[in-house]
Write a protein that holds these residues in place. Structure first.
Motif, PDB file in Angstrom:
ATOM      1  N   ASN A  30       0.820  -1.202   0.000  1.00  0.00           N
ATOM      2  CA  ASN A  30       0.000   0.000   0.000  1.00  0.00           C
ATOM      3  C   ASN A  30       0.860   1.261   0.000  1.00  0.00           C
ATOM      4  O   ASN A  30       0.552   2.242  -0.686  1.00  0.00           O
ATOM      5  CB  ASN A  30      -0.935  -0.010   1.221  1.00  0.00           C
ATOM      6  CG  ASN A  30      -1.934   1.125   1.194  1.00  0.00           C
ATOM      7  OD1 ASN A  30      -1.871   2.023   2.018  1.00  0.00           O
ATOM      8  ND2 ASN A  30      -2.868   1.086   0.258  1.00  0.00           N
ATOM      9  N   GLY A  31       1.951   1.242   0.766  1.00  0.00           N
ATOM     10  CA  GLY A  31       2.842   2.394   0.768  1.00  0.00           C
ATOM     11  C   GLY A  31       3.621   2.546  -0.520  1.00  0.00           C
ATOM     12  O   GLY A  31       3.870   3.665  -0.986  1.00  0.00           O
ATOM     13  N   ALA A  32       4.010   1.426  -1.127  1.00  0.00           N
ATOM     14  CA  ALA A  32       4.895   1.475  -2.291  1.00  0.00           C
ATOM     15  C   ALA A  32       4.172   1.861  -3.578  1.00  0.00           C
ATOM     16  O   ALA A  32       4.766   2.505  -4.453  1.00  0.00           O
ATOM     17  CB  ALA A  32       5.584   0.125  -2.481  1.00  0.00           C
ATOM     18  N   LEU A  33       2.917   1.468  -3.734  1.00  0.00           N
ATOM     19  CA  LEU A  33       2.230   1.684  -5.010  1.00  0.00           C
ATOM     20  C   LEU A  33       2.117   3.161  -5.365  1.00  0.00           C
ATOM     21  O   LEU A  33       2.556   3.592  -6.434  1.00  0.00           O
ATOM     22  CB  LEU A  33       0.840   1.039  -4.966  1.00  0.00           C
ATOM     23  CG  LEU A  33       0.804  -0.461  -5.256  1.00  0.00           C
ATOM     24  CD1 LEU A  33      -0.567  -1.044  -4.939  1.00  0.00           C
ATOM     25  CD2 LEU A  33       1.182  -0.742  -6.712  1.00  0.00           C
ATOM     26  N   SER A 159      12.061   5.362  -3.961  1.00  0.00           N
ATOM     27  CA  SER A 159      13.404   5.053  -4.467  1.00  0.00           C
ATOM     28  C   SER A 159      13.332   4.388  -5.839  1.00  0.00           C
ATOM     29  O   SER A 159      14.175   4.651  -6.719  1.00  0.00           O
ATOM     30  CB  SER A 159      14.139   4.151  -3.478  1.00  0.00           C
ATOM     31  OG  SER A 159      14.290   4.786  -2.232  1.00  0.00           O
ATOM     32  N   MET A 160      12.341   3.508  -6.030  1.00  0.00           N
ATOM     33  CA  MET A 160      12.141   2.911  -7.354  1.00  0.00           C
ATOM     34  C   MET A 160      11.863   3.993  -8.392  1.00  0.00           C
ATOM     35  O   MET A 160      12.404   3.964  -9.509  1.00  0.00           O
ATOM     36  CB  MET A 160      10.983   1.911  -7.310  1.00  0.00           C
ATOM     37  CG  MET A 160      11.289   0.615  -6.571  1.00  0.00           C
ATOM     38  SD  MET A 160       9.812  -0.427  -6.361  1.00  0.00           S
ATOM     39  CE  MET A 160       9.384  -0.788  -8.083  1.00  0.00           C
ATOM     40  N   LEU A 171       7.611   6.137 -18.262  1.00  0.00           N
ATOM     41  CA  LEU A 171       6.617   6.081 -17.193  1.00  0.00           C
ATOM     42  C   LEU A 171       5.770   4.812 -17.274  1.00  0.00           C
ATOM     43  O   LEU A 171       5.505   4.162 -16.256  1.00  0.00           O
ATOM     44  CB  LEU A 171       5.719   7.323 -17.267  1.00  0.00           C
ATOM     45  CG  LEU A 171       4.614   7.441 -16.215  1.00  0.00           C
ATOM     46  CD1 LEU A 171       5.202   7.536 -14.815  1.00  0.00           C
ATOM     47  CD2 LEU A 171       3.744   8.674 -16.507  1.00  0.00           C
ATOM     48  N   GLY A 172       5.333   4.432 -18.473  1.00  0.00           N
ATOM     49  CA  GLY A 172       4.478   3.254 -18.627  1.00  0.00           C
ATOM     50  C   GLY A 172       5.161   1.972 -18.187  1.00  0.00           C
ATOM     51  O   GLY A 172       4.561   1.135 -17.503  1.00  0.00           O
ATOM     52  N   ILE A 173       6.436   1.796 -18.575  1.00  0.00           N
ATOM     53  CA  ILE A 173       7.168   0.591 -18.183  1.00  0.00           C
ATOM     54  C   ILE A 173       7.377   0.563 -16.679  1.00  0.00           C
ATOM     55  O   ILE A 173       7.188  -0.461 -16.012  1.00  0.00           O
ATOM     56  CB  ILE A 173       8.511   0.523 -18.931  1.00  0.00           C
ATOM     57  CG1 ILE A 173       8.269   0.357 -20.430  1.00  0.00           C
ATOM     58  CG2 ILE A 173       9.377  -0.612 -18.391  1.00  0.00           C
ATOM     59  CD1 ILE A 173       9.541   0.396 -21.259  1.00  0.00           C
ATOM     60  N   SER A 178       5.853  -1.852 -11.315  1.00  0.00           N
ATOM     61  CA  SER A 178       5.358  -1.598  -9.955  1.00  0.00           C
ATOM     62  C   SER A 178       4.031  -2.304  -9.712  1.00  0.00           C
ATOM     63  O   SER A 178       3.836  -2.971  -8.686  1.00  0.00           O
ATOM     64  CB  SER A 178       5.207  -0.089  -9.744  1.00  0.00           C
ATOM     65  OG  SER A 178       4.519   0.182  -8.546  1.00  0.00           O
ATOM     66  N   ALA A 179       3.097  -2.179 -10.648  1.00  0.00           N
ATOM     67  CA  ALA A 179       1.763  -2.766 -10.476  1.00  0.00           C
ATOM     68  C   ALA A 179       1.831  -4.286 -10.358  1.00  0.00           C
ATOM     69  O   ALA A 179       1.213  -4.885  -9.466  1.00  0.00           O
ATOM     70  CB  ALA A 179       0.855  -2.363 -11.639  1.00  0.00           C
ATOM     71  N   VAL A 180       2.581  -4.920 -11.246  1.00  0.00           N
ATOM     72  CA  VAL A 180       2.668  -6.385 -11.231  1.00  0.00           C
ATOM     73  C   VAL A 180       3.358  -6.874  -9.956  1.00  0.00           C
ATOM     74  O   VAL A 180       2.888  -7.801  -9.284  1.00  0.00           O
ATOM     75  CB  VAL A 180       3.415  -6.894 -12.478  1.00  0.00           C
ATOM     76  CG1 VAL A 180       3.683  -8.393 -12.375  1.00  0.00           C
ATOM     77  CG2 VAL A 180       2.610  -6.581 -13.741  1.00  0.00           C
ATOM     78  N   LEU A 181       4.475  -6.247  -9.602  1.00  0.00           N
ATOM     79  CA  LEU A 181       5.246  -6.674  -8.437  1.00  0.00           C
ATOM     80  C   LEU A 181       4.409  -6.635  -7.157  1.00  0.00           C
ATOM     81  O   LEU A 181       4.318  -7.628  -6.419  1.00  0.00           O
ATOM     82  CB  LEU A 181       6.482  -5.783  -8.288  1.00  0.00           C
ATOM     83  CG  LEU A 181       7.313  -6.002  -7.010  1.00  0.00           C
ATOM     84  CD1 LEU A 181       7.897  -7.404  -6.973  1.00  0.00           C
ATOM     85  CD2 LEU A 181       8.408  -4.939  -6.913  1.00  0.00           C
ATOM     86  N   PHE A 182       3.756  -5.516  -6.906  1.00  0.00           N
ATOM     87  CA  PHE A 182       3.073  -5.370  -5.624  1.00  0.00           C
ATOM     88  C   PHE A 182       1.705  -6.049  -5.602  1.00  0.00           C
ATOM     89  O   PHE A 182       1.229  -6.449  -4.530  1.00  0.00           O
ATOM     90  CB  PHE A 182       2.986  -3.886  -5.251  1.00  0.00           C
ATOM     91  CG  PHE A 182       4.351  -3.286  -5.015  1.00  0.00           C
ATOM     92  CD1 PHE A 182       5.131  -3.719  -3.952  1.00  0.00           C
ATOM     93  CD2 PHE A 182       4.873  -2.339  -5.881  1.00  0.00           C
ATOM     94  CE1 PHE A 182       6.395  -3.201  -3.741  1.00  0.00           C
ATOM     95  CE2 PHE A 182       6.130  -1.808  -5.681  1.00  0.00           C
ATOM     96  CZ  PHE A 182       6.902  -2.241  -4.608  1.00  0.00           C
TER      97      PHE A 182
END
Length: 434
Positions: A30-33, A159-160, A171-173, A178-182
């Motif tokens: 939740n924090g990272a997205l 940081s990412m 931006l898209g990549i 980010s979306a897939v990982l989290f």
């Protein structure tokens, strides 16, 4: 002495330890997205050609969506369970933030943020509800540690984003990764959360289970409850008490709840200053590079981690009220001085001071709200979680309008003002236990 040893030595069962790690993973995602998107706001603003006021209104779509959907959290939790509701909300938030990268206009940018905010609101309440459920099973405080992990996730996401900017990753990549990982992390975490619906946690309302949670009534409230024990027991049935006593408890509870909302809003206004304006102020107004400008937000959230990791120890020693007031003072002085000096190092340090000052505010407000007398378990948490988003809703357009009329430096004065509001509202928290 022998009576204390077993209680200290008893370790939580493996399933509870796994559930704790699972909830921590949900807070991390939740924090990272959102943190992956925030440092790229200036790039999005420039690519869409937005004025400060339009930009402020567009990013206000995130808290607007959160407020519109916030009250749906309770039925979602009842229907799905808090863990499943949090996980589904996380996946949908990831997809909505991915839409930000493809937004061709201010309207579509705002729509994507609004959808992300709506999903985030449900995730926020659900993960806190499940965290409190695990905390009750642990029979000691762990909620601050979850919020610390949220801050760690935000630093990770920021940081990412900083690395993606430095490496010129499109931006898209970047947002797809980010979306897939989290989303995957949240789905794995769901397997290890506590099973079943949350109604079983309602037994935490019983008077003899009250010491389980860290937030406890301040001494004045404790004296009232001990003086009138017959009113304290039927916590979920206020009509069982005398009419005048019920009215008195209700009025006091509403006043305390209002103060806790102000306290939480103060914390969110500070957080939003880093979310929405730190990179823009450092980059456009002070001339920092895009990669350096991202560290205004990272400094704020990094300081939050430190504050939340040591927060429980400070509260035990000095009391929640004193810690919150010291935090408000740090916000007001630290950010006020930074804006007066207005150099890149000073402003980054100012955001760090503000992050340290606001570290325990939202967890304190949520925890105390969940323990207010006369309210069913979870009601105070839901109300504070919903209303505190007014800070996120009001802050971006207010700062944007002031920035257009004067300057962003003047607009960011809302941060020290929020610190002063925290000092006043902290009176709702309990003092040091003696």
């Amino acid at each position: 002495m022998t009576a204390l040893r077993p209680a200290r030595a008893a370790a939580p069962p493996a399933r509870l330890r796994r559930a704790r790690w699972a909830v921590a993973a949900l807070f991390l995602t939740n924090g990272a997205l959102l943190a992956n998107v925030l440092p790229r706001y200036p790039e999005i603003k420039q690519s869409l050609g937005l004025a400060n006021s339009t930009y402020g209104l567009a990013i206000a779509a995130f808290p607007t969506g959160a407020i519109l959907a916030g009250l749906a959290a309770a039925p979602a939790i009842r229907r799905l369970g808090s863990a499943r509701a949090a996980t589904i909300g996380t996946v949908l938030t990831a997809l909505a933030l991915l839409m930000v990268s493809a937004a061709p206009s201010a309207a579509m940018f705002a729509l994507a943020l609004g959808l992300a905010g709506a999903c985030d609101a449900i995730t926020d309440v659900a993960q806190n509800a499940h965290g409190l459920r695990v905390q009750r099973a642990y029979r000691r405080s762990i909620l601050n540690s979850f919020h610390a992990v949220w801050s760690i996730g935000a630093v990770l996401g920021g940081s990412m984003a900083a690395a993606a900017i430095a490496l010129r990753v499109p931006l898209g990549i970047h947002l797809t990764v980010s979306a897939v990982l989290f989303a995957v992390i949240s789905l794995v975490a769901l397997r290890f959360c506590l099973p079943g619906k949350d109604e079983g946690a309602q037994d935490a309302q019983a008077p003899d289970s009250a010491p389980v949670s860290v937030p406890e009534p301040e001494p004045e409230r404790m004296e009232t409850e001990h003086a009138e024990p017959e009113h304290a027991a039927p916590d979920t049935t206020p009509s069982g008490a005398g009419p005048s006593a019920a009215a008195r408890i209700s009025t006091r509870t509403l006043l305390l709840l209002a103060a806790l909302v102000v306290l939480a809003i103060g914390g969110t206004v500070v957080e939003d200053s880093g979310n929405s304006w730190a990179a823009l102020f450092l980059g456009r107004d002070l001339g920092a590079s895009a990669a350096v400008a991202a560290y205004g937000y990272i400094a704020l959230v990094g300081a939050q981690i430190v504050g939340r990791l040591v927060g429980d120890r400070l509260v035990d020693r000095f009391g929640q009220r004193t810690v919150a007031r010291a935090g408000g003072l740090l916000i007001a002085i630290g950010m006020g001085a930074a804006l007066a000096i207005a150099t890149v190092p000073a402003v980054i340090l100012g955001f760090a001071a503000a992050g340290l000052g606001c570290a325990t505010l939202v967890p304190a407000a949520m925890g105390h709200a969940d323990e207010l007398p006369g309210l069913r378990h979870g009601t105070g948490l839901t109300v504070v979680s919903w209303l505190m988003r007014l800070g996120f809703l009001a802050s971006p357009p207010v700062v944007g309008l002031i920035a257009d009329a004067a300057s962003l430096r003047v607009g960011l004065l809302v941060v020290p003002v929020a610190g002063l509001a925290v000092i006043v509202a902290a009176g709702a928290l309990r003092g040091r236990r003696v």
